[in-house]
Design an enzyme around this catalytic site. Structure first.
Site, PDB file in Angstrom:
ATOM      1  N   HIS A 457       1.151  -1.306  -0.448  1.00  9.74           N
ATOM      2  CA  HIS A 457       0.222   0.044   0.358  1.00  9.74           C
ATOM      3  C   HIS A 457       0.498   1.247  -0.224  1.00  9.74           C
ATOM      4  CE1 HIS A 457       1.381   0.692   4.084  1.00  9.74           C
ATOM      5  NE2 HIS A 457       1.170  -0.584   4.184  1.00  9.74           N
ATOM      6  N   GLU A 530      -2.939  -5.837   8.796  1.00 15.59           N
ATOM      7  CA  GLU A 530      -1.359  -5.813   8.622  1.00 15.59           C
ATOM      8  C   GLU A 530      -1.569  -6.864  10.601  1.00 15.59           C
ATOM      9  OE1 GLU A 530       1.763  -5.747   8.659  1.00 15.59           O
ATOM     10  OE2 GLU A 530       2.072  -3.310   9.230  1.00 15.59           O
TER      11      GLU A 530
END
Length: 1039
Positions: A457, A530
């Site tokens: 990202h 994450e």
RNA sequence: GGGUCCUUGGCUCAGUUGGUUAGAGCGUCUCGUUUACACCGAGAAGGCCAUAGGUUCGAAUCCUAUAGGACCCACCA
């Protein structure tokens, strides 16, 4: 409301906009043709991405689009799929050449695979986008939403699936065989990629040694260092006693050669020495003998570099074939073994793309077996390829392919008969990688290949400052957003099927930005989010706590497997993700947007890395890693994919069904396959048509198309091919800029016969441009003089003879055009339309309309019908004009239907025309100005009434005044006498009499022939009698 | 060696199962600016449909040879 139109049609002013209107209307896409039922599908032969559109493409686009526009107007659910071909070897050769020009001597070595591929891709993409714009310029009404590229994901997946299927059916095999090798291109090529040129050569006749009993001859002495046998005819009395014997000869090769005398029926006892030296390694024919007599052995003496290898012996190793040849000949001479030298010519096979002489070398390559029985069927691919033109596919007569002109079946069959196994592997890099993986001796040809591309990202402030304070689920910072837009461009041509991203804001935002470019679906998956924190990087939970004291306060609130996930748990999550992909996204190409820690653990489990190695793993923002899952197997350490690529025609062969979405069971495939019509030049009959038939009958058990139309090649006026090297090329785009697309299209379609070459030159386009302008002015006149412009749905009632005549003509025209287009007779259709429009309508009827007046409706009706009939050929001007008539698009208006009309007006109107032409003639002969009105009197027994009724037309068109006075001079046409006040030239009269007498003579002989009167049909005899009668009467008057 | 195509007015080509005195565009020549069009109009000249046979009442068209041109495939010891 009156309208204004320019005096001359300027194509440039309208074309781009019209195309945009069409495209935006959505009607290029059959899904939007709501009332259409029966499908009609045509595929564009995909232009190679090797450059720009040339005239041949312009011709193809004209043919395709005319066909498809006609069918659309007829109410079919029409689909024309545009495409492009990555053209493996052609494109790579082109780019390598360009690079060499720019100083990179050996692009493959200097750049390496990845870099060179990047260069080629850049070139290909550039060329592709240019070509696509040019196709738009041509006006081609193709469905851009279904655009297909031979190298995109769907097509690649078709290629892989097809390969796997054929491999598991045993039709694709890896074998050691003699193949065609281009030294310059460092690749194999198929038999069809060779061009043969006649060249002078020397035939040497010699003996291997003094005690060797049989002399042999050769044009390639250097290959004799690898001879293994001598073949003789088994019935040859001279030599048959030697069959089976072995001789050892030393010709200077590494080892003395063992020459076995073998028997072969193909050896001609009367040709040459009656015996053939067999070099299994460097001749396809000899290799075939070797396959029958494997014990003779095989000794390659030439290497991939085109030089002699170590088998050739110390003296020869490293020499070029030419040097080796001289040396060998010298050796023969020195040893008195050379018997004869003869000069002759010989056709030498050269590489079509690289131009060098092809070497026959034995190699391990991939082949398609054309002779093997297809599992579950009782025939080979070869047989299948024949059946579609004879008994029909699977014996089904409905599945016979119609080919125009049908003579091409002959050469096709001949080609099939000579077909050898097709070598499909190429050593170039630009192309579909062969979907085979090796691990030592193990081979894997996966049924499914899933590709996972992973990327990170974009960054947030939080990432950059390595903070763990505040919310961890923060949005991207501004700079990152910019960077992602940049990155997204790189993904544009990757053809991903889906994006999978982590649920965190920064990942989602990244995915969304990328997707603005890709426009595919995004899946949010918690499995790749994450981690909270872990001990993976050697940090203990406590250390993290120490470093980021605020952390505890801002616990991540989303649902992941616990907030204390450790390294093992993380790896477990990565494994779960792989399993998830394996069950839910098999065979797809996936872009994964996730976080560094997760991607690292993914890397560990896939690469089987140690934790320590894994610590070195870095995936900087903006880069991607790629993983493959082959049939569910994702741990691919030790496995390598075959470095070779597939022959470009392997993918082109599947074009008819890969374009429609195969191997997926798509709706398109069901609706549109087999495709309705296919069009191609005869030069690719074997390359392409044959392969499409092979692939389609095999993979879909169906024919690829029902109807195939073969066109010829366009040549310059002097008959030579257009080519870059001759510098005689004409750029279609320049022609369009100067004369307009319609003019170009019409000049390409008029005067072409299927299968025949046609000459093309600028004057032809000028003629068409003139016609287009004529049509414009016809319309201009009608539209500008009409009181009201409206759609005339029904054929108006004819009031006068001229009305009846023109409507009759128009209806015949509708019928003939419809028939001609149904038969793909583009030339005939356009010729008839041209004739009617210019001669009948403009020169006669419109002129009459100026006399008879009040013809708005009928003129509009004819104009509308004509615009429709012309639309498939010259779409731009017709649509432009149509805009003045109707708000709906002409493109989707309905094709005209002929009304029934009586033919009786034809003869009567013909008489009127005859009178007018005769009078105009006399005026011209006497040098009287056309517009000068002269007096004239018409006399006829038969047509008194007609003449009286049509006198206004005669007076106005011939510019005469009809009087009751009889003048001295007369001209005579059948049944009518024209008395005229001007003097008639006696010479003309005499000439007319002589011609007429000749004519009468012919008719009389014919009619006095008893055979004729007995056997010819009565209507023909009657017609001939009538002709004679009329001619005799006319002759009487003339005398 | 096997096969295919082409040969029609000066040029480029049509001519669909054999049936008007073989058509068109360009070019050439003559005349003409009549407000749809000079990217035009009116008209003319120009062809024993490569050659020779054959089939047929009838052939540019079907068959067989021949000549010239183009091409495809195979072989090329």
């Amino acid at each position: 409301m009156k309208i204004e139109l320019d005096k001359a049609y300027e194509a440039k002013k309208f074309e781009d906009e019209i195309y945009k209107t069409w495209e935006e209307s959505g009607f290029f896409n059959p899904d939007n043709l709501k009332n259409a039922k029966e499908p009609y599908c045509v595929l564009m032969p995909p232009p190679n991405v090797t450059g720009i559109l040339h005239l041949g493409h312009a011709l193809e686009n004209s043919l395709l689009d005319t066909e498809i526009r006609y069918r659309r107007m007829c109410g079919y659910k029409t689909l024309l799929i545009p495409g492009a071909d990555h053209a493996a070897i052609a494109t790579q050769a082109r780019v390598e050449k360009e690079l060499q020009k720019n100083g990179i001597k050996n692009p493959r070595e200097e750049l390496g695979r990845e870099k060179l591929l990047e260069e080629i891709k850049k070139y290909a993409e550039n060329s592709k986008s240019k070509i696509l714009n040019q196709i738009r310029k041509m006006g081609t009404s193709c469905d851009w939403s279904r655009f297909a590229y031979t190298f995109d994901e769907t097509r690649s997946s078709a290629v892989n699936t097809l390969f796997q299927k054929m491999y598991s059916d045993g039709l694709i095999y890896r074998g050691y065989r003699v193949v065609n090798w281009t030294v310059k291109g460092q690749s194999t090529c198929s038999d069809d990629e060779l061009i043969y040129e006649e060249e002078p050569v020397t035939i040497y006749t010699f003996k291997y040694s003094h005690d060797f009993p049989i002399p042999i001859a050769t044009t390639r002495p250097e290959t004799k260092l690898g001879d293994c046998a001598v073949a003789v005819n088994p019935n040859d009395d001279k030599y048959k006693k030697f069959i089976g014997q072995k001789f050892t000869v030393d010709v200077g090769a590494l080892n003395p050669l063992t020459i076995t005398i073998i028997a072969d029926d193909n050896v001609d006892t009367n040709y040459g020495t009656g015996a053939v030296g067999v070099t299994p390694a460097h001749s396809m024919i000899d290799f075939e003998m070797y396959e029958k007599n494997k014990n003779i052995g095989i000794i390659p003496v030439i290497g991939k570099d085109g030089k002699m290898n170590e088998n050739a012996g110390k003296d020869y190793q490293g020499l070029s074939t030419k040097e080796a040849r001289e040396k060998f000949i010298n050796w023969l001479k020195e040893n008195n073994l050379l018997i004869k030298e003869e000069e002759t010519t010989h056709s030498v096979g050269k590489s079509d793309r690289f131009g060098d002489i092809i070497e026959a070398l034995p190699m391990r390559q991939w082949f398609i077996d054309v002779n093997k029985t297809i599992p579950g069927k009782n025939k080979s691919l070869k047989q299948s390829m024949k059946d579609v033109f004879t008994i029909g596919h699977n014996g089904n007569k409905k599945k016979i392919i119609k080919i125009t002109p049908d003579r091409f079946v002959n050469s096709y069959m001949q080609w099939i008969d000579n077909l050898r196994d097709w070598c499909i592997s190429r050593q170039i890099w630009w192309g579909h990688r062969i979907p085979v993986w090796y691990n030592g001796e193990e081979i894997l040809v996966p049924k499914t290949i899933t590709e996972i591309h992973v990327t990170r990202h974009g960054l947030t402030d939080w990432n950059k400052e390595e903070r763990i304070q505040g919310s961890t689920d923060t949005p991207l910072d501004e700079q990152s957003v910019e960077e992602i837009y940049e990155m997204a461009k790189k993904f544009k041509n990757e053809n991903f099927d889906i994006i999978i991203c982590s649920p965190l804001k920064r990942a989602r935002q990244t995915a969304e930005i990328i997707n603005e470019e890709l426009k595919i679906s995004i899946e949010i998956n918690k499995l790749i989010t994450e981690r909270d924190y872990a001990d993976f990087e050697g940090k203990q939970k406590s250390e993290i706590k120490e470093k980021y004291p605020e952390y505890e306060k801002n616990k991540i609130s989303f649902d992941i497997p616990g907030d204390e996930e450790n390294y093992e748990e993380l790896k477990e999550r990565a494994t779960k993700f792989i399993e998830y992909i394996k069950t839910n996204h098999v065979g797809k190409k996936i872009l994964v947007v996730s976080h560094h820690a997760f991607l690292r653990s993914l890397n560990i489990i896939i690469e089987d890395a140690t934790n320590e190695d894994a610590l070195k793993y870095k995936l900087p923002f903006g880069t991607t890693d790629k993983y493959q899952i082959l049939d569910g197997q994702y741990k691919l350490k030790g496995w390598t994919q075959d470095p070779d690529t597939l022959d470009t025609w392997f993918s082109s062969g599947s074009w008819t069904f890969s374009c429609l979405g195969w191997p997926n069971k798509t709706k398109d495939l069901k609706t549109y396959h087999p495709t309705s019509w296919m069009q191609m030049g005869y030069e690719i009959l074997f390359f392409w048509m044959a392969r499409m038939i092979l692939m389609s009958t095999y993979a879909l058990d169906d024919i690829p198309f029902k109807d195939v139309y073969i066109h010829g090649i366009l040549r310059a006026k002097d008959g030579r091919k257009f080519s870059k090297s001759l510098g005689n090329g004409l750029d279609p785009i320049e022609i369009i800029n100067e004369y307009g697309t319609d003019a170009l299209r019409l000049s390409l379609l008029k005067g072409i016969a299927p299968g025949n070459d046609a000459k093309f030159y600028e004057e032809k386009v000028m003629g068409s441009r003139n016609f287009v302008n004529k049509l414009w002015n016809i319309s201009r006149y009608i539209l500008m003089s009409a009181d009201t412009i409206k759609i005339i749905k029904k054929q108006p009632k004819p009031n006068t003879l001229a009305d009846k005549w023109i409507l009759r003509k128009l209806n015949s025209l509708i019928e003939s055009t419809t028939k001609d287009l149904n038969d793909h007779n583009f030339s005939m259709a356009s010729n008839a339309l041209y004739d009617f429009t210019w001669t009948d309508f403009a020169d006669w009827y419109i002129e009459i309309s100026k006399v008879e007046k009040n013809k708005d409706e009928i003129l509009l009706y004819i104009l509308q019908t004509l615009l429709k009939l012309w639309h498939p050929f010259i779409p731009f001007i017709t649509e432009t004009l149509w805009k003045n008539i109707d708000s709906k698009l002409l493109m989707v208006s309905s094709w005209p239907k002929a009304n029934k009309t009586k033919p009786d007006s034809l003869i009567e109107f013909g008489k009127i025309q005859e009178i007018i032409i005769a009078i105009r003639n006399i005026k011209n002969d006497n040098k009287i100005d056309t517009k000068t009105i002269i007096n004239c009197h018409l006399e006829s027994d038969k047509y008194t009434k007609l003449i009286k009724e049509q006198s206004a037309i005669i007076e106005n068109l011939a510019k005469v005044k009809l009087t009751s006075d009889i003048y001295k001079d007369t001209i005579h046409i059948t049944n009518i006498d024209i008395y005229i006040e001007i003097k008639i030239n006696d010479e003309d009269k005499k000439k007319q009499i002589i011609e007429l007498e000749k004519y009468i003579n012919i008719l009389e002989t014919k009619l006095s022939n008893k055979q004729f009167t007995d056997r010819a049909p009565s209507e023909i005899i009657d017609a001939e009698k009538k002709k004679l009668e009329d001619a005799k009467e006319l002759l009487k008057k003339l005398k």
